[in-house]
Design a protein around this motif. Sequence first.
Motif, PDB file in Angstrom:
ATOM      1  N   LYS A 147      36.483  11.061  33.027  1.00  0.00           N
ATOM      2  CA  LYS A 147      35.238  11.787  33.315  1.00  0.00           C
ATOM      3  C   LYS A 147      34.155  11.314  32.354  1.00  0.00           C
ATOM      4  O   LYS A 147      34.434  11.007  31.200  1.00  0.00           O
ATOM      5  CB  LYS A 147      35.439  13.295  33.124  1.00  0.00           C
ATOM      6  N   LEU A 148      32.918  11.282  32.844  1.00  0.00           N
ATOM      7  CA  LEU A 148      31.780  10.959  31.983  1.00  0.00           C
ATOM      8  C   LEU A 148      31.138  12.253  31.504  1.00  0.00           C
ATOM      9  O   LEU A 148      30.862  13.148  32.300  1.00  0.00           O
ATOM     10  CB  LEU A 148      30.759  10.111  32.735  1.00  0.00           C
ATOM     11  N   LEU A 149      30.914  12.336  30.197  1.00  0.00           N
ATOM     12  CA  LEU A 149      30.280  13.509  29.602  1.00  0.00           C
ATOM     13  C   LEU A 149      29.077  13.059  28.789  1.00  0.00           C
ATOM     14  O   LEU A 149      29.096  12.001  28.169  1.00  0.00           O
ATOM     15  CB  LEU A 149      31.244  14.238  28.659  1.00  0.00           C
ATOM     16  N   VAL A 150      28.037  13.879  28.776  1.00  0.00           N
ATOM     17  CA  VAL A 150      26.867  13.623  27.944  1.00  0.00           C
ATOM     18  C   VAL A 150      27.154  14.230  26.573  1.00  0.00           C
ATOM     19  O   VAL A 150      27.396  15.429  26.454  1.00  0.00           O
ATOM     20  CB  VAL A 150      25.603  14.259  28.555  1.00  0.00           C
ATOM     21  N   LEU A 151      27.163  13.380  25.545  1.00  0.00           N
ATOM     22  CA  LEU A 151      27.457  13.813  24.181  1.00  0.00           C
ATOM     23  C   LEU A 151      26.152  14.141  23.473  1.00  0.00           C
ATOM     24  O   LEU A 151      25.295  13.273  23.302  1.00  0.00           O
ATOM     25  CB  LEU A 151      28.204  12.717  23.423  1.00  0.00           C
ATOM     26  N   LEU A 152      25.990  15.400  23.097  1.00  0.00           N
ATOM     27  CA  LEU A 152      24.777  15.852  22.410  1.00  0.00           C
ATOM     28  C   LEU A 152      25.051  16.097  20.937  1.00  0.00           C
ATOM     29  O   LEU A 152      26.096  16.630  20.574  1.00  0.00           O
ATOM     30  CB  LEU A 152      24.277  17.159  23.021  1.00  0.00           C
ATOM     31  N   ASP A 153      24.104  15.736  20.122  1.00  0.00           N
ATOM     32  CA  ASP A 153      24.131  16.088  18.710  1.00  0.00           C
ATOM     33  C   ASP A 153      23.186  17.275  18.563  1.00  0.00           C
ATOM     34  O   ASP A 153      21.972  17.132  18.727  1.00  0.00           O
ATOM     35  CB  ASP A 153      23.665  14.897  17.875  1.00  0.00           C
ATOM     36  N   PHE A 154      23.717  18.466  18.294  1.00  0.00           N
ATOM     37  CA  PHE A 154      22.894  19.665  18.230  1.00  0.00           C
ATOM     38  C   PHE A 154      21.795  19.564  17.176  1.00  0.00           C
ATOM     39  O   PHE A 154      20.742  20.153  17.322  1.00  0.00           O
ATOM     40  CB  PHE A 154      23.756  20.905  17.989  1.00  0.00           C
TER      41      PHE A 154
END
Length: 164
Positions: A147-154
């Motif tokens: 699966k492709l996930l969008v990785l966010l840095d808070f």
Amino acid sequence: MNEWGEEMTVRRLLPVTDTEEVGIVEFLLGNDLYCTYVQQVREVINTIPVTPVPLAHPYMEGLIQFRGEAIAVIDLAKCFGYPSARRTGQIQGKYIIAEMKNNKAAAFHVHEALRINQFNPAKMNQTIEAVQVQRGFSQRIVQVEGKLLVLLDFEKVIETISAD
């Protein structure tokens, strides 16, 4: 050193070796998969009542009182153009309580928190660099279990909101 004389360690967001994996917390905004570094997450909680703050940034829902601390709540769905996680008269979803700079906390309101997972960013076929999206939110796209996930840095999300 902390107050008990113990050595303090700095949290790393990226691995040191090719075999070291990074923990992520997976969550939903709309029907899309997102994640953030598990090292940034204190805990995930059910939503609780929010106190509105007059003239606050449009992405800020207000403040919550949690474990004796006043914590700003950011509507992450609204930041990315999804319908607000907050519904008229109802609060739905989850809050991801994140540890920010200077031991401050922020709560990110998401539609659903799914699970903790891992990926190895050293494997080139698992991490795909992505262009910055609108509003300057820094991100990467990671592949986890097909699966492709969008990785966010808070931290980057807060910096971008603060710059507005």
